[in-house]
Design an enzyme around this catalytic site. Structure first.
Site, PDB file in Angstrom:
ATOM      1  N   CYS A  32       0.838  -1.250   0.080  1.00 55.31           N
ATOM      2  CA  CYS A  32       0.006  -0.098   0.075  1.00 55.31           C
ATOM      3  C   CYS A  32       0.823   1.315   0.087  1.00 55.31           C
ATOM      4  O   CYS A  32       2.301   1.212   0.209  1.00 55.31           O
ATOM      5  CB  CYS A  32      -0.670  -0.170   1.291  1.00 55.31           C
ATOM      6  SG  CYS A  32      -1.643  -1.596   1.542  1.00 55.31           S
ATOM      7  N   ARG A  79       1.663   2.001  -5.737  1.00 60.36           N
ATOM      8  CA  ARG A  79       1.921   0.991  -4.802  1.00 60.36           C
ATOM      9  C   ARG A  79       0.807   0.239  -4.702  1.00 60.36           C
ATOM     10  O   ARG A  79       1.052  -1.013  -4.442  1.00 60.36           O
ATOM     11  CB  ARG A  79       2.396   1.541  -3.725  1.00 60.36           C
ATOM     12  CG  ARG A  79       3.766   2.112  -3.519  1.00 60.36           C
ATOM     13  CD  ARG A  79       4.077   2.653  -2.296  1.00 60.36           C
ATOM     14  NE  ARG A  79       4.340   1.540  -1.266  1.00 60.36           N
ATOM     15  CZ  ARG A  79       5.386   0.855  -1.087  1.00 60.36           C
ATOM     16  NH1 ARG A  79       6.662   1.535  -1.461  1.00 60.36           N
ATOM     17  NH2 ARG A  79       5.509   0.020  -0.295  1.00 60.36           N
ATOM     18  N   TRP A 100      -4.103  -2.102  -2.050  1.00 61.08           N
ATOM     19  CA  TRP A 100      -4.072  -3.064  -3.155  1.00 61.08           C
ATOM     20  C   TRP A 100      -4.430  -4.290  -2.325  1.00 61.08           C
ATOM     21  O   TRP A 100      -3.676  -4.935  -1.710  1.00 61.08           O
ATOM     22  CB  TRP A 100      -2.771  -3.082  -3.881  1.00 61.08           C
ATOM     23  CG  TRP A 100      -2.903  -3.993  -5.117  1.00 61.08           C
ATOM     24  CD1 TRP A 100      -3.315  -3.990  -6.052  1.00 61.08           C
ATOM     25  CD2 TRP A 100      -2.389  -5.557  -5.142  1.00 61.08           C
ATOM     26  NE1 TRP A 100      -3.135  -4.871  -7.046  1.00 61.08           N
ATOM     27  CE2 TRP A 100      -2.639  -5.958  -6.414  1.00 61.08           C
ATOM     28  CE3 TRP A 100      -1.971  -6.264  -4.077  1.00 61.08           C
ATOM     29  CZ2 TRP A 100      -2.439  -7.203  -6.512  1.00 61.08           C
ATOM     30  CZ3 TRP A 100      -1.706  -7.425  -4.456  1.00 61.08           C
ATOM     31  CH2 TRP A 100      -1.638  -7.866  -5.786  1.00 61.08           C
ATOM     32  N   ASN A 113      -0.187  -1.582   6.349  1.00 60.77           N
ATOM     33  CA  ASN A 113       0.326  -2.352   5.185  1.00 60.77           C
ATOM     34  C   ASN A 113       0.741  -3.727   5.807  1.00 60.77           C
ATOM     35  O   ASN A 113       1.531  -3.727   6.534  1.00 60.77           O
ATOM     36  CB  ASN A 113       1.223  -1.543   4.398  1.00 60.77           C
ATOM     37  CG  ASN A 113       1.920  -2.267   3.278  1.00 60.77           C
ATOM     38  OD1 ASN A 113       1.303  -3.084   2.899  1.00 60.77           O
ATOM     39  ND2 ASN A 113       3.053  -1.705   2.676  1.00 60.77           N
ATOM     40  N   GLY A 114       0.366  -4.953   5.037  1.00 59.51           N
ATOM     41  CA  GLY A 114       0.967  -5.980   5.419  1.00 59.51           C
ATOM     42  C   GLY A 114      -0.426  -7.150   5.792  1.00 59.51           C
ATOM     43  O   GLY A 114      -1.356  -6.977   5.261  1.00 59.51           O
ATOM     44  N   GLU A 119      12.796 -11.202 -20.759  1.00 61.30           N
ATOM     45  CA  GLU A 119      12.183  -9.711 -19.985  1.00 61.30           C
ATOM     46  C   GLU A 119      11.431  -9.237 -21.159  1.00 61.30           C
ATOM     47  O   GLU A 119      10.170  -8.584 -20.711  1.00 61.30           O
ATOM     48  CB  GLU A 119      13.644  -8.929 -19.519  1.00 61.30           C
ATOM     49  CG  GLU A 119      13.189  -7.506 -19.198  1.00 61.30           C
ATOM     50  CD  GLU A 119      12.250  -7.121 -18.288  1.00 61.30           C
ATOM     51  OE1 GLU A 119      11.869  -8.212 -17.512  1.00 61.30           O
ATOM     52  OE2 GLU A 119      11.643  -6.198 -17.962  1.00 61.30           O
ATOM     53  N   LYS A 128       7.478  -7.914 -20.084  1.00 66.27           N
ATOM     54  CA  LYS A 128       6.962  -6.638 -20.474  1.00 66.27           C
ATOM     55  C   LYS A 128       5.721  -6.347 -21.222  1.00 66.27           C
ATOM     56  O   LYS A 128       4.774  -5.927 -20.842  1.00 66.27           O
ATOM     57  CB  LYS A 128       8.073  -5.638 -21.154  1.00 66.27           C
ATOM     58  CG  LYS A 128       9.205  -5.459 -20.326  1.00 66.27           C
ATOM     59  CD  LYS A 128       8.979  -4.171 -19.528  1.00 66.27           C
ATOM     60  CE  LYS A 128       8.954  -4.204 -17.947  1.00 66.27           C
ATOM     61  NZ  LYS A 128       9.344  -5.159 -17.117  1.00 66.27           N
ATOM     62  N   GLU A 174       2.826  -7.931 -19.071  1.00 67.43           N
ATOM     63  CA  GLU A 174       2.285  -7.021 -17.948  1.00 67.43           C
ATOM     64  C   GLU A 174       1.884  -5.754 -18.448  1.00 67.43           C
ATOM     65  O   GLU A 174       1.161  -5.154 -17.652  1.00 67.43           O
ATOM     66  CB  GLU A 174       3.392  -6.784 -16.837  1.00 67.43           C
ATOM     67  CG  GLU A 174       4.803  -6.545 -17.126  1.00 67.43           C
ATOM     68  CD  GLU A 174       5.587  -6.263 -16.006  1.00 67.43           C
ATOM     69  OE1 GLU A 174       5.195  -6.559 -14.803  1.00 67.43           O
ATOM     70  OE2 GLU A 174       6.868  -6.279 -16.220  1.00 67.43           O
ATOM     71  N   HIS A 234      13.521 -28.041 -30.035  1.00 65.31           N
ATOM     72  CA  HIS A 234      13.227 -28.957 -28.952  1.00 65.31           C
ATOM     73  C   HIS A 234      11.855 -29.019 -28.799  1.00 65.31           C
ATOM     74  O   HIS A 234      11.228 -29.428 -27.461  1.00 65.31           O
ATOM     75  CB  HIS A 234      13.961 -29.060 -27.856  1.00 65.31           C
ATOM     76  CG  HIS A 234      15.515 -29.198 -28.268  1.00 65.31           C
ATOM     77  ND1 HIS A 234      15.854 -30.386 -28.483  1.00 65.31           N
ATOM     78  CD2 HIS A 234      16.630 -28.329 -28.133  1.00 65.31           C
ATOM     79  CE1 HIS A 234      17.344 -30.306 -28.744  1.00 65.31           C
ATOM     80  NE2 HIS A 234      17.590 -29.016 -28.848  1.00 65.31           N
ATOM     81  N   LYS A 275       3.519  -2.371  -7.422  1.00 66.18           N
ATOM     82  CA  LYS A 275       5.020  -2.308  -7.639  1.00 66.18           C
ATOM     83  C   LYS A 275       5.740  -3.146  -6.780  1.00 66.18           C
ATOM     84  O   LYS A 275       6.834  -3.382  -7.264  1.00 66.18           O
ATOM     85  CB  LYS A 275       5.036  -0.703  -7.135  1.00 66.18           C
ATOM     86  CG  LYS A 275       6.704  -0.370  -7.688  1.00 66.18           C
ATOM     87  CD  LYS A 275       6.907  -0.346  -9.287  1.00 66.18           C
ATOM     88  CE  LYS A 275       8.178  -0.130  -9.388  1.00 66.18           C
ATOM     89  NZ  LYS A 275       8.789  -0.506 -10.740  1.00 66.18           N
TER      90      LYS A 275
END
Ligand code: AGP
Length: 620
Positions: free
Chosen positions: A5, A34, A82, A106-107, A489, A493, A496, A512, A615
């Protein structure tokens, strides 16, 4: 439960004013990346505690406050959420209130069900299904016994299992905000006649660049003129002050259409800044943050990189460079797998944690596990004052500046750069490279920011191709050697940012199995190694391009200037400047980042805050 958060706290001197709420709302605005499925604020006013909270994005809360404003106050706390459990509803949004006390969190409080049952036994009623509301009840009870918010916080945090950053205010202490942290981030902003708290410095950077990092299991009490830090037992703790080395402007979009566009444009600076100040006058590497005994580093027989997502791909690039320069075996492990597979690590293993946020719980837990096994731990992290560096033996900070877009771009280049520095430092220390060889490679590294800029300057065509391909259902990415993690990567990208199925493969793996996926029109990016490197690598990848082209694939090739061998088989060639083989990922990934970003824009998607993502994943 509320995760990843945005948390902001403010306390100011003088009569009540609109400032506390303004500072908190503006801080939440900056932290929204966040976590963003509900938001809320609480203000201590002359008439007591006032609170407002709304599901949905921050703009919903802002219009709620427009319609029915809160009174001016002296202290305020705010939260963007979130959620994982307990849906994003007004009722589940934070702050949670009990009596004259409000708390944000947060948590995850893992034992909240037991605590809630005990409170309900005692007659308490609850309005939400969150763990945080249980904390509000506990804190208010403790406050009624102690009459002091700090003492109440101290009594409550020792009853909580799990991870938490908590901020609380109480109407009877109008010039106090109390925070506590366990396995979750919290930093203090030091002002003049006012003080701030935030889940990271972005929350208050517009008002002060003086910050204080809080350690594990610490409680902080801020008033307009004081900041007191203790441990959970109430003993004074020494928190370290530091100056945040970027300003509020850096955290703004700076005229770009998105933070992601800005952060890709910032990549040359991110690489240059990460290289800054790490060599002495003689050109030798000096990594003074590496507070690990040289004898320990010399005795290292294995390196294990632990990271997640993009950071893990940076680790894969690091593997090729460090093994080549240092002749030490390097394993790259997804942090969430590492801890549960009984890995073979001991005091001769160097565990390197790579993390942009420095808060990824999977990676933090891997670091803790490694330390329990006696391994030396070094973290490559972008966010000062975060938890992973504090729990590592040493840290090599990247200096990419704040990365606001949820999908990582400039931090990836900075992580790779820092990993090169680590490899050269170890090679220098262990003598596997001569000092002049290290110096020569540093010269090559220092030339990379300009080469990244050259790739950026050539981005029009890849943007155009991306717009043409906006309806593409699936894209494949091939790479070999250091180009393989780049392909992975590139696929991440696209997944997401544009929500397109994409998959990265080692080019040699094609025959293969994956070549069965090739059908006419299938777009395939191919990251081609330099023809000036290991010739066989280059010729094999050119053969791969031929194989897929023969089956109708649309070949989108990333190749270096002057490489003409790829031209006959490429539908599109995106050129990157020539550079040493091991450094090529810094250049080859950039067109793939731009492609994904542009295609997401073309689809009208929110590239800074993609659906379902946050994030910093601060839960396991
Ligand atoms: C990157 O684009 C992703 N958003 C994600 O994979 C990220 O790299 C991963 O969660 C690790 O985050 P960290 O670097 O902050 O530890």
């Amino acid at each position: 439960m509320a995760l990843m958060c945005g948390i902001v706290g403010y306390v100011g001197s003088g009569p009540v004013s609109a400032r506390p709420l303004q500072v908190v709302m503006e801080g939440l605005q900056r932290l929204e990346y966040r976590g963003y499925d509900s938001a809320g604020v609480a203000v201590i006013t002359d008439t007591g505690l006032q609170m407002a909270k709304k599901a949905g994005k921050l703009v919903n809360l802002a219009s709620r406050l427009q319609d029915s404003p809160l009174e001016p106050g002296t202290a305020a706390i705010g939260h963007t959420r979130w959620a994982t459990h307990g849906g994003p509803t007004d009722g589940n949004a934070h702050p949670h209130v009990h009596g004259d006390l409000a708390v944000i969190h947060n948590g995850i409080v893992e034992n909240f069900a037991t605590l809630k049952a005990e409170l309900m036994e005692a007659g308490d009623e609850f309005a939400s299904e969150t763990d945080t509301e249980v904390v509000a009840h506990l804190l208010d009870r403790a406050y009624q016994e102690t009459g002091d918010l700090t003492e109440a916080m101290r009594q409550v945090v020792v009853c909580l299992d799990g991870t938490f950053t908590l901020l609380a205010v109480h109407a009877s202490q109008p010039s106090v905000v109390v925070g506590a942290r366990h396995d979750s981030p919290l930093v203090v902003g030091l002002g003049d006649g006012e003080n701030f708290l935030g889940s990271d410095v972005v929350a208050f950077i517009a008002h002060t660049n003086r910050a204080m990092e809080l350690g594990q299991d610490e409680i902080v009490t801020i008033t307009p003129t004081s900041v007191d830090v203790t441990d959970f037992a109430g003993r004074p703790a020494q928190a370290r002050e530091y100056i945040v080395d970027w300003d509020a402007k850096a955290a703004e979009k700076g005229g770009f259409r998105s933070f992601m566009d800005k952060e890709i444009a910032d990549e040359p600076q991110a690489v240059a800044d990460t290289l800054l100040g790490r060599t002495d006058m003689a050109g030798s590497l000096v990594l003074d943050e590496i507070r690990i005994e040289e004898s320990v580093l010399r005795a290292v027989t294995k390196i294990v990189v632990v990271a997640c997502g993009t950071a893990a791909y940076a680790g894969h690039v690091a593997k090729y460079a460090i093994e080549h320069w240092c002749r030490i075996p390097v394993e790259v492990e997804l942090a969430h797998e590492f801890r549960y597979r009984d890995p073979v690590v001991d005091e001769r293993t160097l565990v390197v944690a790579i993390s942009q946020s420095g808060e990824t719980m999977d990676t933090l837990m891997a670091v803790r596990y490694a330390r329990e096994q006696g391994s030396a731990t070094l973290s490559i992290v972008n966010t000062h004052g975060s938890t992973i560096p504090r729990e590592s033996d040493a840290v090599l900070y990247t200096h990419a500046g704040p990365e606001i877009a949820v999908a990582s771009t400039k931090a990836f280049l900075a992580q790779i750069t820092a990993a090169y520095l680590l490899g050269l430092y170890l090679a220098q220390l262990r003598g596997t490279l001569f000092p002049d060889e290290v110096a020569a490679k540093l010269v090559e590294l220092r030339a990379m920011p300009d080469k990244v800029q050259t790739v950026l300057d050539r981005s029009d065509r890849v943007k155009q191709i991306a717009r043409w391909m906006a309806d593409t259902p699936t894209v494949l990415f091939l790479g070999r050697h250091v180009g393989y993690p780049v392909a992975m990567e590139g696929a991440l990208k696209l997944k997401e940012l544009a929500y397109i199925h994409a998959e990265g493969f080692a080019a040699g793996e094609l025959k293969h199995g994956p070549i069965a996926l090739i059908e006419p029109g299938q777009p395939v990016f191919v990251v081609v190694p330099s023809p000036r490197g290991r010739h066989s690598l280059h010729s094999k990848v050119v053969s791969n391009i031929q194989e897929i082209r023969a089956r109708g694939a649309r070949t989108l090739v990333i190749a270096e200037d002057g490489d003409e061998a790829v031209v006959p088989f490429a539908d599109q060639v995106f050129r990157i400047p020539q550079c040493p083989t091991l450094l090529a990922p810094l250049l080859a990934v950039v067109p793939l980042q731009i492609f994904a970003c542009e295609l997401a824009h073309a689809k009208g998607l929110d590239v800074d805050q993609p659906r379902n993502l946050a994030k910093s994943v601060t839960v396991e």
